[in-house]
Motif scaffolding. Sequence first.
Motif, PDB file in Angstrom:
ATOM      1  N   THR A 126      10.550  29.286   7.746  1.00  0.00           N
ATOM      2  CA  THR A 126      10.291  27.882   8.100  1.00  0.00           C
ATOM      3  C   THR A 126       9.488  27.701   9.372  1.00  0.00           C
ATOM      4  N   GLN A 179      13.114  21.818   0.604  1.00  0.00           N
ATOM      5  CA  GLN A 179      12.441  20.779   1.373  1.00  0.00           C
ATOM      6  C   GLN A 179      12.020  19.636   0.457  1.00  0.00           C
ATOM      7  N   ASN A 180      11.838  18.470   1.043  1.00  0.00           N
ATOM      8  CA  ASN A 180      11.421  17.255   0.331  1.00  0.00           C
ATOM      9  C   ASN A 180      12.462  16.771  -0.676  1.00  0.00           C
ATOM     10  N   ALA A 207       7.395  17.862  10.294  1.00  0.00           N
ATOM     11  CA  ALA A 207       8.716  17.249  10.475  1.00  0.00           C
ATOM     12  C   ALA A 207       8.654  16.096  11.476  1.00  0.00           C
TER      13      ALA A 207
END
Length: 145
Positions: free
Chosen positions: A27, A89-90, A118
Amino acid sequence: MSSKSDIKLIKAKIEDKDFLFDLRKQTMVEHLEKSGLFLSDEEHRKRVDKSFENSFLILYQEHRAGLLKYEENEALLEVLQVQILPKYQNKGIGKQVLQYLFEKEKIIQLKVLKDNPAKNLYARLGFITVGEDEHEYHMERACRK
């Protein structure tokens, strides 16, 4: 977190450190390198270890999906890290985790790398930029009672 949520926070254990190292690499490396920061594996492991006692695994539908690390005192909560595995994510996980922190009714501070998207999430959730350094924006969200 609420029982209707697919999200749970559990205290990280020593045996979770390898997962947290891999999570960090997946990440953060891209955003760090865009910022001109190239960290060794040892430096990433030191970041995992820093304030480890304040680390919580984020579970999504009972699967390890990320990390929330924060410190707090009477009036202030500082988010040290929020990291969500790319495959999760999302999905609104980061938003739900931050909304959980909002329930603590404290001023919330965090730093985000300038190249990290972010920042857009944080702005949508009411964080404002209160400062910056070479690599990061310093953001804060007022306590809303």
